[in-house]
Structure formats: structure tokens, C-alpha cells
Scaffold this motif. Structure first.
Motif, PDB file in Angstrom:
ATOM      1  N   VAL A  43     -97.353  39.162 -30.071  1.00  0.00           N
ATOM      2  CA  VAL A  43     -98.418  39.522 -30.585  1.00  0.00           C
ATOM      3  C   VAL A  43     -99.974  38.824 -30.258  1.00  0.00           C
ATOM      4  O   VAL A  43    -101.085  39.510 -29.956  1.00  0.00           O
ATOM      5  N   ALA A  44     -99.384  37.462 -29.794  1.00  0.00           N
ATOM      6  CA  ALA A  44    -100.939  36.695 -29.380  1.00  0.00           C
ATOM      7  C   ALA A  44    -101.109  37.415 -28.063  1.00  0.00           C
ATOM      8  O   ALA A  44    -102.376  37.782 -27.711  1.00  0.00           O
ATOM      9  N   ALA A  45    -100.293  37.567 -27.471  1.00  0.00           N
ATOM     10  CA  ALA A  45    -100.102  38.198 -25.766  1.00  0.00           C
ATOM     11  C   ALA A  45    -101.404  39.648 -25.773  1.00  0.00           C
ATOM     12  O   ALA A  45    -101.792  39.616 -25.359  1.00  0.00           O
ATOM     13  N   ALA A  46    -100.366  40.567 -26.339  1.00  0.00           N
ATOM     14  CA  ALA A  46    -101.229  41.713 -27.450  1.00  0.00           C
ATOM     15  C   ALA A  46    -102.263  41.493 -27.137  1.00  0.00           C
ATOM     16  O   ALA A  46    -102.979  42.240 -26.959  1.00  0.00           O
ATOM     17  N   LYS A  47    -102.497  40.509 -27.968  1.00  0.00           N
ATOM     18  CA  LYS A  47    -104.289  40.088 -28.701  1.00  0.00           C
ATOM     19  C   LYS A  47    -105.394  39.688 -26.825  1.00  0.00           C
ATOM     20  O   LYS A  47    -106.315  40.055 -26.840  1.00  0.00           O
ATOM     21  N   ILE A  48    -104.667  39.170 -26.591  1.00  0.00           N
ATOM     22  CA  ILE A  48    -105.007  38.266 -25.421  1.00  0.00           C
ATOM     23  C   ILE A  48    -105.453  39.928 -24.060  1.00  0.00           C
ATOM     24  O   ILE A  48    -106.446  39.822 -24.119  1.00  0.00           O
ATOM     25  N   ALA A  49    -104.698  40.713 -24.368  1.00  0.00           N
ATOM     26  CA  ALA A  49    -104.890  41.778 -23.380  1.00  0.00           C
ATOM     27  C   ALA A  49    -105.694  42.820 -24.472  1.00  0.00           C
ATOM     28  O   ALA A  49    -106.697  43.419 -23.322  1.00  0.00           O
ATOM     29  N   ASP A  50    -106.183  42.676 -25.396  1.00  0.00           N
ATOM     30  CA  ASP A  50    -106.561  43.341 -26.084  1.00  0.00           C
ATOM     31  C   ASP A  50    -108.243  43.382 -26.044  1.00  0.00           C
ATOM     32  O   ASP A  50    -108.877  43.737 -25.654  1.00  0.00           O
ATOM     33  N   GLU A  51    -108.649  41.701 -26.246  1.00  0.00           N
ATOM     34  CA  GLU A  51    -109.605  40.986 -25.943  1.00  0.00           C
ATOM     35  C   GLU A  51    -110.319  41.028 -24.709  1.00  0.00           C
ATOM     36  O   GLU A  51    -111.464  41.569 -24.463  1.00  0.00           O
ATOM     37  N   ARG A  52    -109.157  40.804 -23.852  1.00  0.00           N
ATOM     38  CA  ARG A  52    -109.754  41.675 -22.586  1.00  0.00           C
ATOM     39  C   ARG A  52    -109.817  42.747 -21.906  1.00  0.00           C
ATOM     40  O   ARG A  52    -110.216  43.122 -20.292  1.00  0.00           O
ATOM     41  N   HIS A  53    -110.028  43.659 -22.518  1.00  0.00           N
ATOM     42  CA  HIS A  53    -110.536  45.080 -22.559  1.00  0.00           C
ATOM     43  C   HIS A  53    -109.476  45.818 -21.916  1.00  0.00           C
ATOM     44  O   HIS A  53    -109.666  46.628 -20.868  1.00  0.00           O
ATOM     45  N   CYS A  54    -107.603  45.507 -21.715  1.00  0.00           N
ATOM     46  CA  CYS A  54    -106.646  46.639 -21.589  1.00  0.00           C
ATOM     47  C   CYS A  54    -106.551  47.660 -22.686  1.00  0.00           C
ATOM     48  O   CYS A  54    -107.114  47.376 -23.508  1.00  0.00           O
ATOM     49  N   ASN A  55    -106.521  48.736 -21.752  1.00  0.00           N
ATOM     50  CA  ASN A  55    -105.690  49.779 -22.326  1.00  0.00           C
ATOM     51  C   ASN A  55    -104.729  49.708 -22.571  1.00  0.00           C
ATOM     52  O   ASN A  55    -103.714  49.529 -22.627  1.00  0.00           O
ATOM     53  N   ASP A  56    -103.851  51.061 -24.074  1.00  0.00           N
ATOM     54  CA  ASP A  56    -103.124  51.436 -24.506  1.00  0.00           C
ATOM     55  C   ASP A  56    -101.778  50.549 -24.519  1.00  0.00           C
ATOM     56  O   ASP A  56    -100.887  49.873 -23.741  1.00  0.00           O
ATOM     57  N   ILE A  57    -102.463  49.218 -25.158  1.00  0.00           N
ATOM     58  CA  ILE A  57    -101.310  48.211 -25.675  1.00  0.00           C
ATOM     59  C   ILE A  57    -100.533  48.622 -26.794  1.00  0.00           C
ATOM     60  O   ILE A  57    -100.440  49.544 -27.609  1.00  0.00           O
ATOM     61  N   ARG A  81    -108.496  42.183 -10.636  1.00  0.00           N
ATOM     62  CA  ARG A  81    -109.324  41.395 -11.250  1.00  0.00           C
ATOM     63  C   ARG A  81    -108.539  41.672 -12.547  1.00  0.00           C
ATOM     64  O   ARG A  81    -108.314  39.939 -13.340  1.00  0.00           O
ATOM     65  N   GLN A  82    -108.856  42.080 -12.777  1.00  0.00           N
ATOM     66  CA  GLN A  82    -108.880  42.178 -15.223  1.00  0.00           C
ATOM     67  C   GLN A  82    -107.972  41.519 -15.343  1.00  0.00           C
ATOM     68  O   GLN A  82    -107.352  40.875 -15.852  1.00  0.00           O
ATOM     69  N   MET A  83    -106.296  41.971 -14.757  1.00  0.00           N
ATOM     70  CA  MET A  83    -105.302  41.792 -14.838  1.00  0.00           C
ATOM     71  C   MET A  83    -104.943  40.358 -15.012  1.00  0.00           C
ATOM     72  O   MET A  83    -104.226  40.198 -15.324  1.00  0.00           O
ATOM     73  N   VAL A  86    -106.045  38.537 -17.194  1.00  0.00           N
ATOM     74  CA  VAL A  86    -105.174  38.066 -18.417  1.00  0.00           C
ATOM     75  C   VAL A  86    -103.951  37.897 -18.013  1.00  0.00           C
ATOM     76  O   VAL A  86    -103.803  36.927 -19.697  1.00  0.00           O
ATOM     77  N   ALA A  87    -103.452  37.693 -16.558  1.00  0.00           N
ATOM     78  CA  ALA A  87    -101.679  37.792 -17.192  1.00  0.00           C
ATOM     79  C   ALA A  87    -102.123  35.866 -17.499  1.00  0.00           C
ATOM     80  O   ALA A  87    -101.613  34.916 -17.715  1.00  0.00           O
ATOM     81  N   ASP A  88    -103.662  35.276 -16.192  1.00  0.00           N
ATOM     82  CA  ASP A  88    -103.669  33.976 -15.900  1.00  0.00           C
ATOM     83  C   ASP A  88    -103.938  33.438 -17.842  1.00  0.00           C
ATOM     84  O   ASP A  88    -103.406  32.601 -17.961  1.00  0.00           O
ATOM     85  N   GLU A  89    -104.935  34.409 -18.456  1.00  0.00           N
ATOM     86  CA  GLU A  89    -105.036  33.431 -20.561  1.00  0.00           C
ATOM     87  C   GLU A  89    -103.902  33.368 -21.141  1.00  0.00           C
ATOM     88  O   GLU A  89    -103.388  33.009 -21.359  1.00  0.00           O
ATOM     89  N   ILE A 124     -98.203  43.354 -17.493  1.00  0.00           N
ATOM     90  CA  ILE A 124     -99.559  44.715 -17.236  1.00  0.00           C
ATOM     91  C   ILE A 124    -100.225  45.853 -16.242  1.00  0.00           C
ATOM     92  O   ILE A 124     -99.269  45.024 -14.948  1.00  0.00           O
ATOM     93  N   PHE A 125     -99.908  46.683 -15.914  1.00  0.00           N
ATOM     94  CA  PHE A 125    -100.088  47.611 -15.350  1.00  0.00           C
ATOM     95  C   PHE A 125    -101.546  48.319 -14.595  1.00  0.00           C
ATOM     96  O   PHE A 125    -102.215  47.858 -15.626  1.00  0.00           O
ATOM     97  N   ASP A 126    -101.606  48.703 -13.628  1.00  0.00           N
ATOM     98  CA  ASP A 126    -103.104  49.383 -13.656  1.00  0.00           C
ATOM     99  C   ASP A 126    -102.231  50.911 -13.782  1.00  0.00           C
ATOM    100  O   ASP A 126    -101.050  51.385 -14.198  1.00  0.00           O
TER     101      ASP A 126
END
Length: 149
Positions: A43-57, A81-83, A86-89, A124-126
């Protein structure tokens, strides 16, 4: 010379009979705690992806469906760059929780970045690779967790 007494192949000298092949209550509690920790990390990883504007999580609960992992977190990034960011965070957050990453793949190309924490695997996909590999469909029978769980 005295002959050695043969024992059955399943005999383990000085073994606690309850601990061999029969998990104790402590073992079951430990497994539940590990599973709860994995769930909260997913859940924490998904929240990071969401906060960094990833889609379809999505968070897929694979317990009982996959012998390899308990949870998949799947997200679609908008740029390489965004991907990577997100991976780094997510990696930094995992280190803060004392989680060890056992593998990382695809970071340089940033088409499909995979972070393997054994009980949680982050994808984390394109957009193109997400559509092509379609892990959501492949694991369509998995329960989906909500990000706010």
C-alpha cells in the motif's frame, strides 16, 4: 564393535516434534505479521506511485495464487524519468522500513521497472509495455487491495 541402531529416514534427533511439519501458534502469528507487513508495504509503494502521478495503480493480493510472492503493485508511468524517480522513492521507503531489495530490473531502459522485495514485487510500466504484458488480466482472479487500506 556394536551395531548402530537404524532409524527411519524421517527421524530428526532431538527435534521438537511440534516444530517439525506442524507449525505452532507462534509460527502462524509470525506469518500473519509478515503478511500484514507486506500488505502495508504494498500500500505504501502504491501511495508513492499515486503521489508521483502514476496512472492505473493496482495492488494484487496473490497469496494462495502464486508461490513466488504475496503482492504485486502495478503502476503506469508517464515518462522514463518519472518511472525511475518513483522506483527510487519506493526503494528509499523500503530501506527506511528495513526491507531488503532482492532484485531490480529494467531501470536503465525504464519501459518496465521491476523491484523485487520477495513478498512484494513492484512493476512500473510505460503504457505500451503495460498493455502488452497485461499482468492485470494474467492475474485476473487475484483480489485487489485499495490504496487507502
Amino acid at each position: 564393535m556394536a551395531k548402530k541402531k537404524k532409524t527411519g529416514s524421517n527421524h530428526v534427533p532431538n527435534a521438537d516434534k511440534e516444530s517439525v511439519g506442524n507449525p505452532t501458534g507462534t509460527d502462524r502469528r509470525r506469518k500473519k505479521k509478515i503478511s500484514a507487513d507486506a500488505s502495508s508495504f504494498a500500500v505504501a509503494a502504491a501511495k508513492i506511485a499515486d503521489e508521483r502521478h502514476c496512472n492505473d495503480i493496482v495492488i494484487l493480493d496473490l497469496r494462495g495464487l502464486s508461490p513466488a510472492t504475496d503482492y504485486f503493485v502495478i503502476a503506469t508511468g508517464t515518462s522514463n524519468r518519472q518511472m525511475r524517480s518513483v522506483a527510487d522513492e519506493i526503494s528509499a521507503a523500503a530501506r527506511e522500513q528495513g526491507r531488503q531489495r532482492f532484485g531490480r530490473a529494467g531501470y536503465e531502459q525504464a519501459r518496465w521497472i521491476l523491484l523485487d522485495y520477495v513478498d512484494v514485487v513492484i512493476h512500473i510500466f510505460d503504457a505500451e509495455y503495460r498493455d502488452y504484458y497485461d499482468l492485470d488480466l494474467l492475474w485476473g482472479d487475484a483480489k485487489r487491495l485499495k490504496i487507502d487500506d
